[in-house]
Motif scaffolding. Structure first.
Motif, short mmCIF file in Angstrom:
data_model
loop_
_atom_site.label_atom_id
_atom_site.label_comp_id
_atom_site.label_asym_id
_atom_site.label_seq_id
_atom_site.Cartn_x
_atom_site.Cartn_y
_atom_site.Cartn_z
N ARG A 79 0.82 -1.22 0.00
CA ARG A 79 0.00 0.00 0.00
C ARG A 79 0.84 1.26 0.00
N SER A 80 2.08 1.19 0.52
CA SER A 80 2.94 2.37 0.58
C SER A 80 3.58 2.64 -0.78
N ARG A 81 3.63 3.89 -1.16
CA ARG A 81 4.18 4.26 -2.46
C ARG A 81 5.71 4.25 -2.39
N PRO A 82 6.37 3.86 -3.47
CA PRO A 82 7.84 3.87 -3.49
C PRO A 82 8.44 5.27 -3.34
N ASP A 83 7.64 6.31 -3.63
CA ASP A 83 8.15 7.68 -3.47
C ASP A 83 7.80 8.28 -2.11
N SER A 84 7.32 7.48 -1.18
CA SER A 84 7.08 7.96 0.19
C SER A 84 8.39 8.42 0.80
N ARG A 85 8.31 9.38 1.73
CA ARG A 85 9.54 9.96 2.28
C ARG A 85 10.40 8.94 3.01
N GLY A 89 16.23 9.24 0.26
CA GLY A 89 17.44 9.69 0.94
C GLY A 89 18.45 8.58 1.14
N PRO A 90 19.58 8.94 1.73
CA PRO A 90 20.66 7.96 1.94
C PRO A 90 20.33 6.98 3.06
N GLY A 91 21.15 5.96 3.18
CA GLY A 91 20.98 4.98 4.24
C GLY A 91 20.14 3.80 3.81
N LEU A 92 20.15 2.77 4.65
CA LEU A 92 19.42 1.54 4.36
C LEU A 92 17.93 1.75 4.53
N ARG A 93 17.18 1.33 3.51
CA ARG A 93 15.71 1.35 3.56
C ARG A 93 15.23 -0.04 3.18
N VAL A 94 14.30 -0.59 3.98
CA VAL A 94 13.89 -1.98 3.81
C VAL A 94 12.36 -2.07 3.78
N LEU A 95 11.85 -2.81 2.83
CA LEU A 95 10.43 -3.15 2.76
C LEU A 95 10.26 -4.60 3.17
N ILE A 96 9.40 -4.85 4.16
CA ILE A 96 9.02 -6.21 4.54
C ILE A 96 7.65 -6.49 3.96
N THR A 97 7.56 -7.50 3.12
CA THR A 97 6.28 -7.78 2.46
C THR A 97 6.10 -9.28 2.25
N GLU A 104 8.13 -8.01 -10.79
CA GLU A 104 7.55 -6.80 -11.39
C GLU A 104 6.83 -5.95 -10.36
N ASP A 105 6.18 -6.60 -9.40
CA ASP A 105 5.50 -5.85 -8.33
C ASP A 105 6.49 -5.06 -7.49
N LEU A 106 7.66 -5.64 -7.27
CA LEU A 106 8.65 -5.05 -6.37
C LEU A 106 9.65 -4.15 -7.09
N LYS A 107 9.61 -4.15 -8.41
CA LYS A 107 10.58 -3.38 -9.20
C LYS A 107 10.61 -1.90 -8.84
N PRO A 108 9.45 -1.21 -8.65
CA PRO A 108 9.51 0.23 -8.32
C PRO A 108 10.23 0.51 -7.01
N TYR A 109 10.11 -0.39 -6.04
CA TYR A 109 10.80 -0.21 -4.76
C TYR A 109 12.30 -0.41 -4.93
N ARG A 110 12.67 -1.46 -5.63
CA ARG A 110 14.09 -1.72 -5.83
C ARG A 110 14.74 -0.62 -6.66
N ALA A 112 14.00 2.39 -6.47
CA ALA A 112 14.17 3.51 -5.54
C ALA A 112 15.28 3.24 -4.52
N GLY A 113 15.96 2.09 -4.66
CA GLY A 113 17.05 1.76 -3.76
C GLY A 113 16.63 1.05 -2.49
N VAL A 114 15.41 0.53 -2.46
CA VAL A 114 14.86 -0.13 -1.28
C VAL A 114 15.20 -1.61 -1.30
N GLU A 115 15.73 -2.12 -0.18
CA GLU A 115 15.94 -3.56 -0.02
C GLU A 115 14.59 -4.21 0.33
N VAL A 116 14.42 -5.46 -0.10
CA VAL A 116 13.14 -6.14 0.11
C VAL A 116 13.36 -7.45 0.86
N ILE A 117 12.60 -7.62 1.95
CA ILE A 117 12.52 -8.90 2.65
C ILE A 117 11.12 -9.47 2.42
N GLN A 118 11.05 -10.68 1.89
CA GLN A 118 9.77 -11.32 1.68
C GLN A 118 9.61 -12.50 2.64
#
Length: 221
Positions: A79-85, A89-97, A104-110, A112-118
């Motif tokens: 539900r959270s947009r990849p362009d959310s604040r 910015g710099p530093g580690l950002r992680v999405l747990i989903t 393809e679903d996770l491509k916009p987050y990646r 944006a430089g976001v690491e993904v834990i599934q």
């Protein structure tokens, strides 16, 4: 092994972190400073998707000296947009989903430089938070995790016995209704068999003269 996990929240005297209309301005300046100091002392700070949608937080350290922690969002339904604040910015950002989502679903987050834990979902369609937290520690060396809500994420962590400590500031306001600090999700509407945990008070201090910050260690029967 999971990180040492503590919840930080500010609530009304009747246990609400937000009113029915979304009002949540419950903190005072000293409470905000304490919040940022605790962020600086943590390896990561985590929120749920509802908090991102409602507040669009940065989760960075600004009011005290110190390094901003990694920022983690629990969002099983994307539900959270990849362009959310929180993802900027710099530093580690992680999405747990959930493991239901494909590349393809996770491509916009990646992108944006976001690491993904599934993590897999349980029978109620909720992400397995224990596995996700263990992955957070093993893959990203997160040893101290600060959780800033919302109420449903707080509840799930406590119900799954993943919380080690709760730090709550009580504000001198009453909201009457709204979101509880431990808000039972609609997916878990079966009656609770008893208390989720025992709260052992280990410290307290007044802040801003009329607010009270309490520190509890958590014991599970």
């Amino acid at each position: 092994m999971k990180p040492y996990t503590f919840i930080f929240s500010t609530m009304s005297v009747d246990g609400r972190i937000a009113g029915e209309t979304g009002f949540s301005r419950l903190s005072c300046h000293e409470d905000f400073v304490l919040q940022h100091r605790l962020r600086a002392q943590s390896d990561a700070v985590m929120v749920g998707a509802g908090t991102v949608l409602a507040d669009n937080p940065r989760l960075t350290v600004r009011l005290t000296p110190g390094k901003s922690p990694a920022r983690v969002v629990v969002d099983g339904r994307l539900r959270s947009r990849p362009d959310s604040r929180v993802y900027q910015g710099p530093g580690l950002r992680v999405l747990i989903t959930s493991t239901r989502w494909g590349p393809e679903d996770l491509k916009p987050y990646r992108e944006a430089g976001v690491e993904v834990i599934q993590a897999p979902e349980d029978s109620r369609g909720l992400v397995d938070l224990r596995l996700a937290l263990e992955d957070l520690r093993e893959s990203y060396n997160v040893r101290r995790l600060m959780v800033e809500g919302g109420g449903r994420l707080n509840y799930e962590l406590l119900a799954r016995r993943l919380v080690d400590e709760v730090r709550v500031t009580i504000s001198p306001l009453a909201l009457g209704s709204g979101t509880s600090i431990f808000q039972k999700p609609e997916a878990r509407m079966e009656p609770s068999p008893g208390p989720l945990a025992r709260f052992i008070l280990v410290d307290y201090k007044p802040v801003c003269g009329n607010w009270l910050h309490l520190v509890y260690k958590i014991l599970y029967d």
